[in-house]
Design a protein around this motif. Structure first.
Motif, PDB file in Angstrom:
ATOM      1  N   UNK A 638      21.423  -2.044  26.001  1.00 26.83           N
ATOM      2  CA  UNK A 638      22.135  -3.280  26.343  1.00 26.83           C
ATOM      3  C   UNK A 638      21.162  -4.372  26.769  1.00 26.83           C
ATOM      4  N   UNK A 639      19.920  -4.237  26.271  1.00 26.67           N
ATOM      5  CA  UNK A 639      18.879  -5.232  26.570  1.00 26.67           C
ATOM      6  C   UNK A 639      18.640  -5.379  28.061  1.00 26.67           C
ATOM      7  N   UNK A 640      18.735  -4.216  28.765  1.00 26.81           N
ATOM      8  CA  UNK A 640      18.387  -4.228  30.182  1.00 26.81           C
ATOM      9  C   UNK A 640      19.486  -4.768  31.077  1.00 26.81           C
ATOM     10  N   UNK A 641      20.588  -5.180  30.515  1.00 22.29           N
ATOM     11  CA  UNK A 641      21.641  -5.754  31.364  1.00 22.29           C
ATOM     12  C   UNK A 641      22.539  -4.638  31.895  1.00 22.29           C
ATOM     13  N   UNK A 642      23.165  -4.854  33.007  1.00 23.53           N
ATOM     14  CA  UNK A 642      24.073  -3.893  33.619  1.00 23.53           C
ATOM     15  C   UNK A 642      25.528  -4.266  33.260  1.00 23.53           C
ATOM     16  N   UNK A 643      25.766  -4.571  31.997  1.00 21.20           N
ATOM     17  CA  UNK A 643      27.091  -4.995  31.575  1.00 21.20           C
ATOM     18  C   UNK A 643      28.077  -3.834  31.735  1.00 21.20           C
ATOM     19  N   UNK A 644      29.188  -4.014  32.444  1.00 25.56           N
ATOM     20  CA  UNK A 644      30.120  -2.901  32.693  1.00 25.56           C
ATOM     21  C   UNK A 644      30.865  -2.498  31.428  1.00 25.56           C
ATOM     22  N   UNK A 645      31.242  -1.227  31.372  1.00 25.07           N
ATOM     23  CA  UNK A 645      32.056  -0.705  30.265  1.00 25.07           C
ATOM     24  C   UNK A 645      33.511  -0.742  30.697  1.00 25.07           C
ATOM     25  N   UNK A 646      34.380  -1.330  29.856  1.00 24.69           N
ATOM     26  CA  UNK A 646      35.769  -1.516  30.195  1.00 24.69           C
ATOM     27  C   UNK A 646      36.654  -0.834  29.149  1.00 24.69           C
ATOM     28  N   UNK A 647      37.959  -0.723  29.502  1.00 29.91           N
ATOM     29  CA  UNK A 647      38.925  -0.119  28.585  1.00 29.91           C
ATOM     30  C   UNK A 647      38.995  -0.941  27.302  1.00 29.91           C
ATOM     31  N   UNK A 648      38.913  -0.263  26.146  1.00 31.22           N
ATOM     32  CA  UNK A 648      38.954  -0.960  24.860  1.00 31.22           C
ATOM     33  C   UNK A 648      37.588  -1.107  24.209  1.00 31.22           C
ATOM     34  N   UNK A 649      36.491  -0.974  25.011  1.00 30.79           N
ATOM     35  CA  UNK A 649      35.142  -1.078  24.447  1.00 30.79           C
ATOM     36  C   UNK A 649      34.845   0.093  23.513  1.00 30.79           C
TER      37      UNK A 649
END
Length: 792
Positions: A638-649
């Motif tokens: 994710x290119x070092x980002x802490x992007x959260x995983x959500x329902x539907x991903x």
């Protein structure tokens, strides 16, 4: 057995019978309910209870019993027994409908042989005598009327009547038309007078038409005449109708004569239908009060677990309140439970619950308590409840109480259940207390069982120091100043007289004056009881908190074990895959080595060719032994980002190199993923979130797969006739698939019947997180026999 006679009413048993009667479909069934009385034979009580439990299971989990027509056959059979008597058409029709019901019921249980063994006893050895049905069906039609072809003569007469009526109508129409042309008629059409069709003729013309005058108008200007020639035709019809009636009576008399030898069997059928209606009503009432069958005991004992007063439970359901369950045990060690505590705290309800449930069990009724409850059989039940003062008998309240105590002490024994409410009241407490203590001592010596409620301190002390007696109290929240309706056995309770008086606003100086008037010792005892109640409340709350914590720990443990099992399965799968890959590599390597040797031999040790073959061999070895780069953590993808995983991903599983969609973000850093029609649980650090072109490619591929799934999917599930467990399992499977492919609605066919299956289906839909709401089908297309569920 029951003393006094009004004890059944005081305990609420009469009202229970009234509620059961409302469930009956026939008058014989209601008569049987009216005759319900507590029994003392264990095997008889056990059979009655098991029959009710089996019928309850049938109503909740099996196809509906075909009991559409429950006409009382007995009076008709008694009438048919008389020589020379005959049954009317509608009476034969009732017998026919009842016989069809009887045979359908017998076939229903024959198809389930061995499943409802106690209910099968109701119609054991009863034959299906289809000859009776065939005889009636040849004469009576499906509307309950005599068939025109019941006999050759009846058919001829019927045809003659029809022909004569048509001829009479045709002739009167001709006469009427001629009279109109002559201007003799008054305004209006043909009319009926005295059951005859007449022509309205003006009074001045009535001599011009030959016939019988049946009536005239109020003004006398119109006469209603039946023409002479039509009169004779109508008389012929009337004669034919009399002849037809005589033939009908002959046929009915003959049919009754053929039925007469079967009267004993008809009476047996009547008994079966009455008993079925009776047991069915008991089972329906048991469902209403969430009742179960307790364990029966030969001993005079009682152990109620999560028991609730049935009448309170019904009222609470209507008002959407909760009834606090009761736990109470009476055995050889604790024979008499002395219940104390605050006013309006539930003491009387506790005592009445014990008495009513005991009566219900001995009357063959299921009770609203856990099936782990144990109930013994008592030969006698004595109750002293309420005020039975009588002007006619010259009895005061206290005299009435003493009269009952006299009977109790003389006739009670070790198999007697004694219930006394507010023991010792009705006279001066200075004398009422010692009198009650003496009576209680005498009853205890007789080893009776019972529940006694009181406010008297001397009785609490007596119970604490006497073998066989046990103190109990109703808990009271002395902070919120309200009763908790929870029974605690082991310690007496305070009446909370001063606390309750303070809550309702009695002036402080009055309270203080009252405290000064009671003795110092009594004040200490009451204060000690209040402190004890506070400690018990604290212990009770602590136990509840611990129980909740234990449930949470059990849930976490189950989740851990599930994840551990999933991890072990993944580990085994990886090992299997690795072994298979190694085996294939070894197989390919052997082939490569053999091929290389063969090539070297064929090149006859040519150095250049041999060198080339060795380079190829080393390259193949390097390819299979080169270390695969370990997958980088999710954040690198994710290119070092802490992007959260959500329902539907959409995510990619690192271990399996498979794409999946996130259905739910669970506790403990877990994700619930959808893999086609399957679901799995993985940790967040085991997946990579897909984005951009890679995500679009995966979505496009899965949409193509999903469209095929949608084409095969049928958004309708039919659970009619299934058992509850099978129906819910089928519904869960279809619901899960509908959610996976994104289908918006689901049609569920459960039928109407008694509404049991419909209730379980809707309860399940309420708990299913992906169902937003549901509703009935349109009344013209099935109504409440079909449910539409909308999926979000």
């Amino acid at each position: 057995m029951i003393f006094p006679k009004n004890a059944l009413d005081k305990l609420g048993f009469i009202e229970i019978k009234s509620l059961i009667k409302e469930k009956c479909l026939s008058e014989p069934g209601r008569e049987m309910v009216e005759k319900i009385q507590p029994q003392t034979k264990l095997d008889q009580i056990d059979r009655f209870l098991r029959q009710t439990q089996e019928f309850k299971d049938l109503l909740e989990h099996d196809a509906p019993l075909p009991v559409d027509h429950l006409y009382p056959i007995k009076p008709l059979a008694e009438k048919a027994r008389l020589e020379g008597a005959f049954l009317a058409e509608e009476e034969f029709y009732r017998i026919l409908q009842s016989l069809r019901t009887v045979y359908a019921v017998i076939r229903y249980f024959n198809e389930r042989e061995g499943q409802y063994t106690n209910l099968a006893l109701l119609f054991e050895h009863l034959p299906i005598e289809t000859k009776i049905v065939r005889q009636i069906e040849t004469v009576i039609d499906d509307r309950g009327k005599m068939k025109d072809n019941a006999s050759r003569l009846l058919l001829d007469i019927t045809q003659q009547i029809l022909k004569s009526e048509q001829e009479a109508r045709k002739r009167i129409d001709q006469v009427f038309k001629q009279a109109q042309n002559n201007g003799w008629t008054a305004d209006g059409n043909l009319t009926v007078r005295d059951g005859r069709l007449c022509i309205p003729i003006l009074a001045e013309n009535k001599r011009k038409l030959k016939g019988l005058i049946h009536d005239e108008s109020a003004t006398g200007q119109t006469a209603y005449i039946e023409p002479e020639e039509v009169f004779h035709l109508n008389n012929k019809v009337r004669d034919l109708e009399f002849e037809r009636r005589r033939e009908v009576i002959r046929i009915l008399t003959e049919l009754t004569t053929e039925l007469r030898p079967h009267v004993p069997l008809l009476l047996a059928y009547h008994g079966l239908l009455s008993k079925l209606d009776f047991v069915r009503a008991k089972a329906l009432f048991a469902i209403d009060i969430e009742a179960h069958m307790p364990e029966l005991s030969k001993d005079a004992e009682l152990n109620l677990v999560n028991a609730r007063h049935p009448l309170l439970l019904i009222g609470a359901k209507k008002e959407q309140h909760v009834v606090v369950p009761l736990h109470i045990k009476i055995d050889q060690q604790d024979r008499i439970i002395l219940v104390s505590g605050p006013n309006a705290g539930g003491k009387s309800v506790c005592m009445k619950t014990v008495g009513l449930l005991q009566l219900m069990v001995q009357a063959g009724l299921l009770i609203p308590a856990e099936s782990t409850s144990k109930v013994g059989i008592f030969r006698q039940i004595f109750a002293d409840i309420g005020d039975d003062q009588s002007i006619e008998s010259d009895l005061s309240t206290y005299s009435a109480h003493l009269s009952k105590m006299k009977h109790f002490t003389e006739f009670a024994d070790a198999r007697t259940l004694v219930l006394i409410d507010e023991f010792g009241t009705g006279t001066d407490p200075l004398f009422g207390g010692p009198m009650a203590e003496a009576v209680l001592e005498a009853l205890n010596k007789k080893n009776i069982r019972g529940v006694v409620t009181t406010h008297y301190s001397n009785l609490k002390v007596f119970a604490a120091n006497t073998v066989g007696l046990e103190n109990a109290s109703m808990l009271f929240d002395n902070v919120a100043m309200r009763p908790l309706y929870i029974l605690q056995v082991g310690k007496p309770g305070s009446s909370y007289a001063f606390e309750i008086a303070q809550k309702i606003g009695l002036r402080p100086e009055i309270l203080e004056a009252a405290k000064q008037k009671i003795g110092t010792q009594q004040k200490k005892v009451d204060t000690l009881l209040v402190d004890l109640e506070r400690d018990k409340k604290l212990v009770h709350d602590t136990k509840i908190a611990i129980g909740k914590r234990e449930k949470e720990l059990e849930t976490l443990k189950a989740e851990y074990e599930s994840l551990q099992g999933h991890l072990e399965e993944n580990k085994r799968q990886l090992l299997r895959d690795a072994k298979e890959e190694a085996r294939q590599i070894l197989k390919d390597a052997n082939k490569l080595v053999e091929h290389t040797i063969a090539e070297i031999k064929s090149a006859q040790a040519d150095k250049e060719r041999t060198r080339e073959l060795r380079r190829d061999l080393h390259a193949a070895v390097d390819k299979n032994t080169q270390k695969k780069p370990s997958p980088k953590p999710a954040e690198s993808a994710n290119n070092g980002s802490e992007e959260p995983i959500e329902v539907g991903d959409w995510v990619k599983l690192l271990d399996a190199d498979t794409e999946a969609q996130v259905m739910e973000v669970a506790k403990g850093n877990n994700l619930i993923l959808a893999l086609g029609d399957l679901r799995t649980v993985v940790k967040k650090n085991k997946v990579i979130k897909l984005r951009g072109k890679e995500k679009a490619k995966v979505v496009k591929r899965h949409r193509a797969m999903s469209s095929d799934s949608v084409a095969d999917f049928q958004p309708e599930v039919d659970v009619r006739g299934m058992r509850t467990e099978d129906a819910l399992r089928q519904l869960e499977t279809v619901l899960d698939r509908a959610v996976m492919i994104g289908y918006p609605t689901l049609k569920i066919l459960h039928g109407k019947g008694d509404g049991i299956l419909r209730k379980f289906v809707r309860d399940y839909l309420r708990k299913y997180s992906h169902v937003s709401h549901f509703e009935d089908e349109h009344a013209d297309r099935g109504g409440d026999g079909i449910t539409y569920a909308y999926i979000n």
